[in-house]
Every structure is written in C-alpha cells, then in structure tokens.
Motif scaffolding. Structure first.
Motif, PDB file in Angstrom:
ATOM      1  N   THR A  66       0.697  -1.245  -0.075  1.00  7.63           N
ATOM      2  CA  THR A  66       0.005   0.023  -0.037  1.00  7.63           C
ATOM      3  C   THR A  66       0.804   1.247  -0.126  1.00  7.63           C
ATOM      4  N   THR A 106      -5.507   5.993  -0.473  1.00  3.92           N
ATOM      5  CA  THR A 106      -4.815   4.839  -0.063  1.00  3.92           C
ATOM      6  C   THR A 106      -4.665   4.012  -1.208  1.00  3.92           C
ATOM      7  N   ARG A 108      -3.780   0.576  -3.166  1.00  2.00           N
ATOM      8  CA  ARG A 108      -3.785  -0.766  -2.619  1.00  2.00           C
ATOM      9  C   ARG A 108      -3.150  -1.429  -4.101  1.00  2.00           C
TER      10      ARG A 108
END
Length: 199
Positions: A66, A106, A108
């Motif tokens: 991440t 975020t 990912r």
C-alpha cells in the motif's frame, strides 16, 4: 466516530503512475510543505505535491502492498461546494475552483476486490466532507473523470459502514447502481464485468 465516505477507483497496475500523475494535476496550487518522491512497484518514480503520513520523506513502495497519501484537491464550484465553503472554508479561488482537503488516498497495489487490479481509495477526512462527497455533482465528476483519464475500469462510492457500495462508473458508463442490486449482485459479479479483466 464520524462519517468516512470515499470514492474507490479500480485500474490495472500498469496505470498506477498515470493515475497518480492525474491526481497530482488536481492538487491545490499553493503548498506549505515539500512534495514527496514515490518509488512504485516496478521502479517508476514520481514526485507528487502531497505528503505521506504527513511527511515529505521519499517513500519506496517496491516491497509494499500500500501507499498512503494526504492530498488537497481542487474542485469546480457548484451549489454543494459553495454551501460547504460557507461553513467549512476555504473561499473559492479566482478561477472558480475550491480547495478541499485533507482527502486521504490509499493505493492498494493488489486491491481487496480483485487482486489483478490496483485500487485508489480517496476518502474524506471529516463528516462534513463526507456529506459533500455524497452529493453527486462536481465531486463525483472529479473522481469519475479521474477513473476515465487514468484508464480505470470502475469507480465506486463507499460509505465505509458496510452498506453496499454505489457503482458510479463501470467501464466508461455513468450509472447509479449498487453492489447487491440486480445488475451487480455482489462484488465478484461487478469485477467480472470489467472489460479489461483479462488484459
């Protein structure tokens, strides 16, 4: 705990650098802190006008799953954004745009929805901002445009409370379906519709 609403964008890993560059194009023009240098899996390097965990030290994601960014983005003013600015600031800029932040992003590199895709999850820092995110006008357009411009296959609106996500942009088609509805009975069914799923 307050509301935590956000937009989740799904794209192939090969498009991550492009998506982050497009996100940087939306950044607020004036910044009080230095930009952050990011090394992505595969070695691509970008300098972004954001911070990561509120720091500007270089971030190496070559062995990470991440990336966390703290962003402040510009939006064209509409009625919802004008109303938000009156109570939450800041004032609109001379060019008719308004700065909203922090918006936490975020990335990912293997998304939770489908491991062959990367997700860029942009979520609101406050309840007032979350309520703004829920009003489908210029805010939604910024995230669906970002999905389109970066070669993404899907954009979801997520209330972060376990309720079904709203599908706002699958495969280039604006819509307001929900995951668990007749068209997309579950997340697996949604991912199976992605045109790029085998590339």
């Amino acid at each position: 705990m307050g509301l935590i609403y956000g937009y989740d964008i799904y794209l192939r890993p090969r498009n991550v650098a492009r998506a982050l560059a497009d996100l940087a194009d939306l950044a607020a023009p004036a910044r009080a802190v230095p930009p952050v240098e990011i090394t992505l899996p595969g070695g691509d390097r970008l300098v972004l006008p954001f911070t990561s965990h509120f720091k500007s030290e270089p971030v190496d994601c070559s062995t990470s799953s991440t990336l966390e960014l703290d962003t402040s983005l510009m939006f064209d003013v509409d009625d919802a954004l004008s109303e938000y600015a009156q109570t939450n600031g800041p004032e609109p800029e001379a060019d008719g745009r308004i700065q909203i932040g922090y918006i936490y992003a975020t990335i990912r590199f293997e998304s939770l929805l489908h491991p062959g895709y990367t997700s860029v999850e942009c979520w609101a820092a406050t309840s007032a901002m979350s309520r703004l995110f829920a009003r489908p006008a210029n805010v939604r357009k910024v995230f669906t445009d970002l999905t389109s411009d970066s070669g993404g296959v899907c954009c979801l609106f997520d209330t972060g409370d376990g309720a079904p996500e709203q599908v706002c942009w699958p495969n280039g088609e604006p819509t307001q379906e929900t995951v668990s509805g007749p068209r997309f009975p579950d997340r697996r069914a949604l991912a199976a519709t992605w045109i790029d799923s085998e590339k």
